[in-house]
Scaffold this motif. Structure first.
Motif, short mmCIF file in Angstrom:
data_model
loop_
_atom_site.label_atom_id
_atom_site.label_comp_id
_atom_site.label_asym_id
_atom_site.label_seq_id
_atom_site.Cartn_x
_atom_site.Cartn_y
_atom_site.Cartn_z
N LYS A 90 0.83 -1.20 0.00
CA LYS A 90 0.00 0.00 0.00
C LYS A 90 0.87 1.26 0.00
CE LYS A 90 -3.54 -2.41 2.54
NZ LYS A 90 -3.93 -2.70 3.92
N GLU A 93 2.01 1.65 -3.54
CA GLU A 93 0.93 2.23 -4.36
C GLU A 93 0.80 3.72 -4.12
OE1 GLU A 93 -2.75 0.12 -3.74
OE2 GLU A 93 -1.84 -1.75 -4.43
N GLU A 94 0.95 4.11 -2.87
CA GLU A 94 0.83 5.53 -2.55
C GLU A 94 1.97 6.34 -3.18
OE1 GLU A 94 -1.69 6.95 -1.49
OE2 GLU A 94 -1.05 8.88 -0.65
N ARG A 97 1.16 6.60 -6.82
CA ARG A 97 0.08 7.56 -7.03
C ARG A 97 0.61 9.00 -6.92
NH1 ARG A 97 -4.64 9.71 -4.37
NH2 ARG A 97 -3.58 9.63 -2.37
N ARG A 98 1.40 9.26 -5.89
CA ARG A 98 1.88 10.62 -5.66
C ARG A 98 2.95 11.03 -6.67
NH1 ARG A 98 -0.68 13.60 -1.63
NH2 ARG A 98 -1.66 12.17 -0.20
N SER A 140 3.90 4.90 6.96
CA SER A 140 2.49 4.59 6.76
C SER A 140 2.07 5.34 5.49
CB SER A 140 1.66 5.07 7.94
OG SER A 140 1.73 6.47 8.04
N ILE A 141 0.88 5.02 5.00
CA ILE A 141 0.40 5.67 3.78
C ILE A 141 0.41 7.19 3.98
CG2 ILE A 141 -1.62 5.89 2.29
CD1 ILE A 141 -2.34 3.01 3.19
N ARG A 142 0.02 7.58 5.16
CA ARG A 142 -0.07 9.00 5.47
C ARG A 142 1.29 9.71 5.44
NH1 ARG A 142 -4.73 12.07 5.46
NH2 ARG A 142 -4.19 14.01 6.46
N GLU A 145 3.58 11.37 1.69
CA GLU A 145 3.65 12.74 1.17
C GLU A 145 4.81 13.50 1.83
OE1 GLU A 145 0.10 14.94 1.91
OE2 GLU A 145 0.64 16.53 0.51
N LYS B 561 -8.37 -6.27 -2.55
CA LYS B 561 -8.99 -5.01 -2.92
C LYS B 561 -10.24 -5.12 -3.78
CE LYS B 561 -6.22 -0.95 -3.47
NZ LYS B 561 -5.31 -0.28 -4.39
N ALA B 582 -5.87 8.93 9.10
CA ALA B 582 -5.07 7.93 8.39
C ALA B 582 -5.30 7.98 6.88
CB ALA B 582 -5.40 6.54 8.92
N CYS B 583 -6.43 8.48 6.44
CA CYS B 583 -6.78 8.44 5.01
C CYS B 583 -5.88 9.36 4.19
CB CYS B 583 -8.24 8.87 4.82
SG CYS B 583 -8.71 8.93 3.07
N PRO B 584 -5.19 8.79 3.17
CA PRO B 584 -4.28 9.62 2.39
C PRO B 584 -5.00 10.43 1.32
CG PRO B 584 -4.19 7.38 1.61
CD PRO B 584 -5.17 7.39 2.75
N ASN B 585 -6.27 10.11 1.09
CA ASN B 585 -6.96 10.75 -0.04
C ASN B 585 -8.11 11.64 0.43
OD1 ASN B 585 -6.78 11.06 -2.77
ND2 ASN B 585 -8.36 9.54 -3.22
N ASP B 586 -8.14 11.94 1.71
CA ASP B 586 -9.17 12.80 2.30
C ASP B 586 -10.58 12.42 1.88
OD1 ASP B 586 -7.29 14.38 3.64
OD2 ASP B 586 -6.86 15.51 1.81
N ILE B 604 -9.72 4.93 -2.43
CA ILE B 604 -8.76 4.16 -3.24
C ILE B 604 -8.53 2.76 -2.64
CG2 ILE B 604 -7.57 6.13 -4.28
CD1 ILE B 604 -5.41 5.80 -2.08
N CYS B 606 -7.24 1.67 0.08
CA CYS B 606 -5.89 1.38 0.59
C CYS B 606 -5.95 0.66 1.92
CB CYS B 606 -5.08 2.66 0.71
SG CYS B 606 -5.62 3.74 2.02
N GLY B 607 -7.10 0.77 2.60
CA GLY B 607 -7.24 0.05 3.88
C GLY B 607 -6.64 0.77 5.08
N ALA B 608 -6.17 1.99 4.89
CA ALA B 608 -5.55 2.70 6.00
C ALA B 608 -6.54 2.91 7.15
CB ALA B 608 -4.99 4.04 5.54
N GLU B 611 -7.09 -0.33 9.13
CA GLU B 611 -5.99 -0.60 10.05
C GLU B 611 -6.04 0.34 11.24
OE1 GLU B 611 -3.29 -2.73 10.02
OE2 GLU B 611 -4.13 -3.82 8.32
#
Lengths: 154, 633
Positions: A90, A93-94, A97-98, A140-142, A145, B561, B582-586, B604, B606-608, B611
């Protein structure tokens, strides 16, 4: 990139132009240019006496070698098993994507190359991302960025 | 510093060992030991060292207290940790900001800093000493334990704990045959995976007529999730080198090669330094210690190919060729590097050798089970509380390792499976937790010992996804020489991928089983022969999960997914904002203490959020769209 014949020759001579040292020679060239330029491979073939097809064979067999120029910053996402169960894919993927590139590619502005590795052996701090040799623990995904921003203007 | 003296006799080496031992015993200075392996450094160990140096200077103690920077102590979860001697304290997760307190409180006033002690996540009890921490209590660290006692860049540190004493004994008093007999008595088996008896391998090479002979240390630790070899090379390189010197003498080899992964920069650095140091001391080169034994060691860096863990592929790689395995026999012990007799053992195996020769094969054989002797180092990783390197006698059960030493699964989740042996290994379920681990028992249970990776999985891990992960790895790493492996791993990957995407068909499981058998039967090397293990073991123990993906188009663990959509359960949501953060895509809406919801258009997957939620309020539901599509067909 300009490939200096002298520089490549020096690296080949360091290993006494030995056929058995082919991988070590390519590793040194890659360390110098961050990839294996075509001219350098031709030179290796001539000096070491290994047909170019075999030099390319070795260069494409091993994961460490790249035939394409790489970006200013190399982002390596660990996809070992421990990182996998903790969400490594993940994170990858992030980054994809970015940065807008697939794993293995370089951004158009030449700033970032995105790569993966099968395990860095520091599973406790996974998911791990290494940028230019610096380890980023427990990503983490967060955090993706912020990691990109940290290197964007370096 | 004066130049190191070249040792010229066995006696001189013995004296050097004794001198260093005495020096250490006489040194009454307090010592701060900082663990700084790759993980420790990634967590700021070197900054802690710097801060401690500054703090000591400030307190005018820099001449009176020693800082020892060591390799990894195994308890990766607690990194960076600082051991305080002679107070016998174990401080964990130390921050550079703690340096002043450690110096002023502990060193000056002899006070324990409670906040830095290990705290049991279950009982909440603190443990001041390493020995009192459950992670260490059940271990028997005969190989890895020395890491905490030595600075790996200082050969004198290794001498001070009796290092190279076994080499002195071997070169001074033993014949090569006696060394091999001792290793056979010990019952040491290869720690790299297959478990071949080390003494037998050595004997085979010794009896060969061809010269020169070679030995190789396989440090191309390719199994994802295993890192004991890295830790040993980083933290105690001389131990491995001593093993190689003893092996070289026993076999009659003239050269040793360490084939090490380039992805381990610190290991490469430390082992290179150690080899340099040995040359300076006269322990490598011609006529070592005047015994007539000539031996040298060089380091070859791998270029990244999993298949090079296989002996014949590894040899090809050292010869500068593409790393493709070849048919065995002839075995490398007969025809190996440059066509000459060659013994290949992995790092951990070499690391056991000085122990056996030092304490005797009979002593060693008392540890372990009937057929598997000694200890084994496992890397306990994944969904586990105490991540780290665990060294236990063979025969210890999975339950002891995962729950007593590892402290169980984090977040109060349920244990689901443990994967052992890397990509060639298998996943073992709850019913196998009481299995005493040795080479035979693991193989019988559809897994293997491998190099000792142990990846723990909880109920949020999907076994189809894990099988897919390993197949993806193997199809990528297959060298391509055998059709069965090259095509077989690819086809198995495609089938498992379609199952994970909800496009699986009835009959796919049988097809996988058939393919797995063919790949196993028709491939030449162990990569291919064992490539089907991840499939076979997950099918054996988790068939229902495959069936849920195929028949119900459902991923019970909520990982695949294509089969899920994430939703918030209003009655469970506390409005804590954890998922939103946690969500990267708001795409999560809602304010504090208000039920959140997920924008499905923007999600998306991602499952954040899944988790992040501590209240099980985010659910991975079956994506109904897939079921509808299935109906249209």
């Amino acid at each position: 990139m300009d490939v200096q014949t002298d520089r490549v020759n020096a690296l080949i001579r360091k290993h006494k132009s030995e056929k058995k040292a082919l991988i070590a020679i390519l590793q040194d060239i890659q360390a110098e240019y961050s990839y294996l330029p075509k001219e350098a491979l031709q030179q290796v073939s001539r000096s070491v006496g290994v047909p170019l097809i075999d030099v390319i064979g070795v260069a494409t067999f091993y994961r460490a070698f790249s035939l394409k120029p790489r970006g200013k910053h190399v982002v390596t996402v660990c996809l070992g098993t421990a990182c996998h169960v903790r969400g490594g894919p993940k994170i990858l993927e992030e980054f994809e994507r970015r940065l807008g590139v697939a794993s293995g590619d370089t951004t158009e502005d030449g700033k970032f190359t995105l790569e993966t590795v099968a395990c860095l052996g520091c599973c406790a701090i996974g998911p791990v991302v290494v940028v230019d040799g610096e380890y980023h623990a427990q990503t983490s995904i967060r955090k993706v960025e912020a990691i990109i921003k940290q290197y964007l203007n370096k | 510093m004066k130049a190191p003296v070249k040792l010229k006799t066995v006696k001189a080496l013995e004296q050097a060992v004794e001198a260093q031992k005495k020096l250490r015993q006489a040194d009454k200075k307090p010592v701060l030991t900082v663990s700084a392996g790759t993980c420790g450094q990634a967590r700021g160990a070197l900054k802690v060292v710097e801060a401690l140096q500054t703090a000591l200077k400030k307190a005018k103690l820099d001449k009176k207290v020693k800082i020892r920077v060591t390799g990894c102590h195994g308890f990766c979860e607690a990194e960076p940790n600082v051991l305080v001697h002679p107070h016998d304290l174990f401080y964990q997760k130390v921050d550079p900001a703690n340096a002043d307190t450690i110096v002023l409180e502990t060193l000056k006033k002899n006070r324990t800093i409670k906040a830095l002690l290990y705290k049991d996540p279950v009982t909440g009890k603190t443990a001041p000493r390493e020995k009192a921490i459950p992670f260490y209590k059940k271990q028997r660290r005969v190989v890895l334990g020395d890491n905490a006692l030595i600075d790996p860049t200082q050969i004198d540190d290794y001498l001070a704990i009796g290092g190279y004493g076994a080499l002195a004994k071997v070169l001074g008093k033993m014949t090569p045959e006696a060394v091999i007999a001792e290793v056979k008595t010990a019952g040491l088996r290869g720690r790299g995976g297959a478990g071949f008896p080390t003494g037998v391998k050595w004997e085979m090479a010794r009896s060969q007529k061809g010269t020169p002979k070679y030995i190789i240390c396989n440090a191309d630790e390719g199994d994802p999730g295993a890192y004991m070899d890295r830790s040993l090379l980083e933290g105690n390189p001389h131990r491995v080198l001593e093993g190689m010197l003893i092996g070289g003498f026993a076999i009659g080899a003239c050269e040793g090669i360490i084939f090490v992964r380039d992805e381990y920069p610190l290991a490469v650095k430390h082992v290179s330094l150690a080899v340099e140091e040995l040359r300076k001391r006269g322990l490598l080169g011609s006529d070592i210690l005047g015994t007539g034994f000539s031996f040298d060691i060089r380091i070859v860096k791998g270029a990244g190919a999993f298949v090079c863990g296989e002996e014949t592929a590894l040899i090809a790689s050292i010869e500068g060729l593409v790393g493709e395995p070849r048919q065995r026999p002839p075995f490398p012990a007969e025809k190996g590097l440059n066509g000459k007799p060659t013994v290949i053992n992995n790092v951990e195996t070499w690391g056991n050798v000085p122990l056996i020769l030092g304490k005797g094969g009979a002593w060693y054989a008392k540890i372990g089970t009937e057929k598997s002797k000694g200890t084994k180092i496992f890397s306990l990783v994944g969904k586990i509380n105490n991540t780290g390197l665990v060294e236990v006698p063979m025969g210890t059960t999975l339950r002891e390792i995962i729950f007593d030493i590892g402290g169980g699964i984090p977040g109060g989740r349920k244990f689901k499976a443990v994967q052992t042996g890397g990509p060639s290994g298998g996943c073992l379920p709850t019913s196998k937790l009481d299995l005493p681990i040795d080479y035979e028992s693991l193989t019988a249970a559809s897994a293997i010992m491998g190099s000792g990776g142990m990846i723990v999985m909880d109920d949020k891990t999907c076994m189809v996804d894990i099988a897919k992960y390993f197949l993806n790895f193997l199809r990528d790493e297959s060298c391509g020489k055998c059709v069965s492996c090259r095509e077989g791993t690819q086809r198995m990957y495609e089938i498992v991928t379609r199952i994970s995407e909800g496009k699986g068909k009835v009959g796919d499981i049988e097809l996988l089983e058939e393919l797995a058998a063919a790949v196993k039967d028709a491939s030449m090397c162990n990569l291919g022969i064992t490539a089907a293990n991840p499939i076979l073991s997950t099918l054996r123990y988790f068939k229902r999960e495959y069936e849920a993906h195929i028949k119900e188009k459902r991923c019970p663990a909520g990982v695949c997914k294509s089969l899920i959509r994430f939703t918030v359960l209003p009655d469970k949501c506390t409005g804590c904002l954890a998922c939103k953060r946690a969500c990267p895509n708001d795409c999560i809406h809602g304010t504090l203490r208000e039920v959140h919801n997920i924008d499905q258009e923007k999600c998306i997957k991602c499952g954040a959020c899944y988790e992040a939620c501590r209240f099980e309020a985010v659910e991975a539901q079956r994506d109904e769209a897939i079921v509808i599509l299935e109906g249209v067909k």
